[in-house]
Design a protein around this motif. Sequence first.
Motif, PDB file in Angstrom:
ATOM      1  N   MET A  22       0.847  -1.162   0.000  1.00 32.34           N
ATOM      2  CA  MET A  22       0.000   0.000   0.000  1.00 32.34           C
ATOM      3  C   MET A  22       0.898   1.232   0.000  1.00 32.34           C
ATOM      4  N   SER A  23       0.558   2.171  -0.827  1.00 31.64           N
ATOM      5  CA  SER A  23       1.327   3.410  -0.849  1.00 31.64           C
ATOM      6  C   SER A  23       0.373   4.591  -0.963  1.00 31.64           C
ATOM      7  N   LEU A  24       0.858   5.721  -0.570  1.00 29.50           N
ATOM      8  CA  LEU A  24       0.066   6.939  -0.612  1.00 29.50           C
ATOM      9  C   LEU A  24       0.160   7.592  -1.975  1.00 29.50           C
ATOM     10  N   THR A  25      -0.944   8.173  -2.410  1.00 30.85           N
ATOM     11  CA  THR A  25      -0.931   8.953  -3.644  1.00 30.85           C
ATOM     12  C   THR A  25      -0.248  10.288  -3.356  1.00 30.85           C
ATOM     13  N   LYS A  26       0.049  11.007  -4.405  1.00 31.68           N
ATOM     14  CA  LYS A  26       0.676  12.318  -4.234  1.00 31.68           C
ATOM     15  C   LYS A  26      -0.250  13.246  -3.434  1.00 31.68           C
ATOM     16  N   ALA A  27      -1.543  13.195  -3.715  1.00 29.88           N
ATOM     17  CA  ALA A  27      -2.504  14.030  -2.984  1.00 29.88           C
ATOM     18  C   ALA A  27      -2.541  13.649  -1.505  1.00 29.88           C
ATOM     19  N   GLU A  28      -2.499  12.360  -1.211  1.00 30.83           N
ATOM     20  CA  GLU A  28      -2.497  11.908   0.184  1.00 30.83           C
ATOM     21  C   GLU A  28      -1.222  12.329   0.900  1.00 30.83           C
ATOM     22  N   ARG A  29      -0.085  12.208   0.223  1.00 33.36           N
ATOM     23  CA  ARG A  29       1.180  12.644   0.832  1.00 33.36           C
ATOM     24  C   ARG A  29       1.136  14.135   1.150  1.00 33.36           C
ATOM     25  N   THR A  30       0.566  14.904   0.237  1.00 31.57           N
ATOM     26  CA  THR A  30       0.442  16.353   0.447  1.00 31.57           C
ATOM     27  C   THR A  30      -0.417  16.649   1.669  1.00 31.57           C
ATOM     28  N   ILE A  31      -1.520  15.928   1.816  1.00 31.86           N
ATOM     29  CA  ILE A  31      -2.404  16.117   2.974  1.00 31.86           C
ATOM     30  C   ILE A  31      -1.665  15.786   4.267  1.00 31.86           C
ATOM     31  N   ILE A  32      -0.947  14.675   4.279  1.00 31.85           N
ATOM     32  CA  ILE A  32      -0.229  14.254   5.493  1.00 31.85           C
ATOM     33  C   ILE A  32       0.803  15.302   5.888  1.00 31.85           C
ATOM     34  N   VAL A  33       1.617  15.705   4.950  1.00 30.26           N
ATOM     35  CA  VAL A  33       2.688  16.674   5.242  1.00 30.26           C
ATOM     36  C   VAL A  33       2.094  18.020   5.659  1.00 30.26           C
ATOM     37  N   SER A  34       1.062  18.459   4.957  1.00 30.42           N
ATOM     38  CA  SER A  34       0.431  19.741   5.273  1.00 30.42           C
ATOM     39  C   SER A  34      -0.200  19.723   6.659  1.00 30.42           C
ATOM     40  N   MET A  35      -0.961  18.683   6.958  1.00 29.61           N
ATOM     41  CA  MET A  35      -1.595  18.610   8.273  1.00 29.61           C
ATOM     42  C   MET A  35      -0.562  18.447   9.383  1.00 29.61           C
ATOM     43  N   TRP A  36       0.508  17.690   9.101  1.00 31.91           N
ATOM     44  CA  TRP A  36       1.523  17.542  10.147  1.00 31.91           C
ATOM     45  C   TRP A  36       2.117  18.899  10.494  1.00 31.91           C
ATOM     46  N   GLY A  37       2.234  19.775   9.507  1.00 26.45           N
ATOM     47  CA  GLY A  37       2.722  21.126   9.769  1.00 26.45           C
ATOM     48  C   GLY A  37       1.875  21.843  10.808  1.00 26.45           C
ATOM     49  N   LYS A  38       0.573  21.595  10.791  1.00 28.07           N
ATOM     50  CA  LYS A  38      -0.327  22.204  11.777  1.00 28.07           C
ATOM     51  C   LYS A  38      -0.287  21.443  13.099  1.00 28.07           C
ATOM     52  N   ILE A  39      -0.208  20.130  13.010  1.00 26.12           N
ATOM     53  CA  ILE A  39      -0.234  19.269  14.197  1.00 26.12           C
ATOM     54  C   ILE A  39       1.039  19.433  15.027  1.00 26.12           C
ATOM     55  N   ALA A  40       2.159  19.652  14.364  1.00 21.89           N
ATOM     56  CA  ALA A  40       3.473  19.647  15.031  1.00 21.89           C
ATOM     57  C   ALA A  40       3.544  20.543  16.260  1.00 21.89           C
ATOM     58  N   SER A  41       2.890  21.695  16.222  1.00 20.32           N
ATOM     59  CA  SER A  41       2.963  22.606  17.375  1.00 20.32           C
ATOM     60  C   SER A  41       2.251  22.046  18.601  1.00 20.32           C
ATOM     61  N   GLN A  42       1.355  21.081  18.396  1.00 20.06           N
ATOM     62  CA  GLN A  42       0.616  20.461  19.500  1.00 20.06           C
ATOM     63  C   GLN A  42       0.949  18.969  19.623  1.00 20.06           C
ATOM     64  N   ALA A  43       1.995  18.542  18.949  1.00 21.12           N
ATOM     65  CA  ALA A  43       2.294  17.110  18.828  1.00 21.12           C
ATOM     66  C   ALA A  43       2.436  16.408  20.170  1.00 21.12           C
ATOM     67  N   ASP A  44       3.155  16.999  21.107  1.00 24.18           N
ATOM     68  CA  ASP A  44       3.356  16.343  22.397  1.00 24.18           C
ATOM     69  C   ASP A  44       2.028  16.135  23.123  1.00 24.18           C
ATOM     70  N   ALA A  45       1.193  17.160  23.123  1.00 21.10           N
ATOM     71  CA  ALA A  45      -0.118  17.056  23.777  1.00 21.10           C
ATOM     72  C   ALA A  45      -1.006  16.046  23.051  1.00 21.10           C
ATOM     73  N   ILE A  46      -0.922  16.003  21.732  1.00 22.91           N
ATOM     74  CA  ILE A  46      -1.710  15.053  20.952  1.00 22.91           C
ATOM     75  C   ILE A  46      -1.254  13.624  21.235  1.00 22.91           C
ATOM     76  N   GLY A  47       0.045  13.416  21.302  1.00 23.51           N
ATOM     77  CA  GLY A  47       0.567  12.089  21.628  1.00 23.51           C
ATOM     78  C   GLY A  47       0.115  11.635  23.000  1.00 23.51           C
ATOM     79  N   THR A  48       0.158  12.548  23.967  1.00 27.61           N
ATOM     80  CA  THR A  48      -0.275  12.220  25.322  1.00 27.61           C
ATOM     81  C   THR A  48      -1.766  11.920  25.359  1.00 27.61           C
ATOM     82  N   GLU A  49      -2.549  12.753  24.715  1.00 34.04           N
ATOM     83  CA  GLU A  49      -3.998  12.548  24.694  1.00 34.04           C
ATOM     84  C   GLU A  49      -4.359  11.238  23.994  1.00 34.04           C
ATOM     85  N   ALA A  50      -3.654  10.902  22.937  1.00 34.31           N
ATOM     86  CA  ALA A  50      -3.916   9.635  22.226  1.00 34.31           C
ATOM     87  C   ALA A  50      -3.621   8.453  23.146  1.00 34.31           C
ATOM     88  N   LEU A  51      -2.541   8.527  23.931  1.00 38.05           N
ATOM     89  CA  LEU A  51      -2.236   7.458  24.883  1.00 38.05           C
ATOM     90  C   LEU A  51      -3.296   7.373  25.973  1.00 38.05           C
TER      91      LEU A  51
END
Length: 142
Positions: free
Chosen positions: A1-30
């Motif tokens: 299974m591989s990601l399409t170019k559009a899917e890769r763009t979504i992942i990278v773009s959203m991670w840019g937004k998520i990164a500032s809250q990444a530690d809290a998101i990781g903790t909340e997910a746990l």
Amino acid sequence: MSLTKAERTIIVSMWGKIASQADAIGTEALERLFASHPQTKTYFPHFELRAGSAQLRAHGSKVAAAVGEAAGSVDDVAGALARLSELHAYVLRVDPVNFKLLSHCLLVTVAARFPADFTAEAHAAWDKFMSIVSSVLTEKYR
């Protein structure tokens, strides 16, 4: 299974937004994982697992860093997570189903924190991406 170019763009773009809250998101997910699937706590007998504990926050940061590393290496998730795959398979001996459970909890957490960004397309891309991450983490079990 591989990601399409559009899917890769979504992942990278959203991670840019998520990164500032990444530690809290990781903790909340746990926290969500342990509340929804208490059997997963067995891998953390030495942790204080109450919400917001220092150990939970530290491990949440590690989880978020691993997802961030995978997102930053979206074209080589296997290479980015090879060391973690070996650690979890050979040293920690984590049941591989737990990666899928954590992936789901992470998706729910991201959706709750970024509802406007978590469109149907983003959900599908992140679900596929986290399936790839889970698959890579279970690679050494095969």
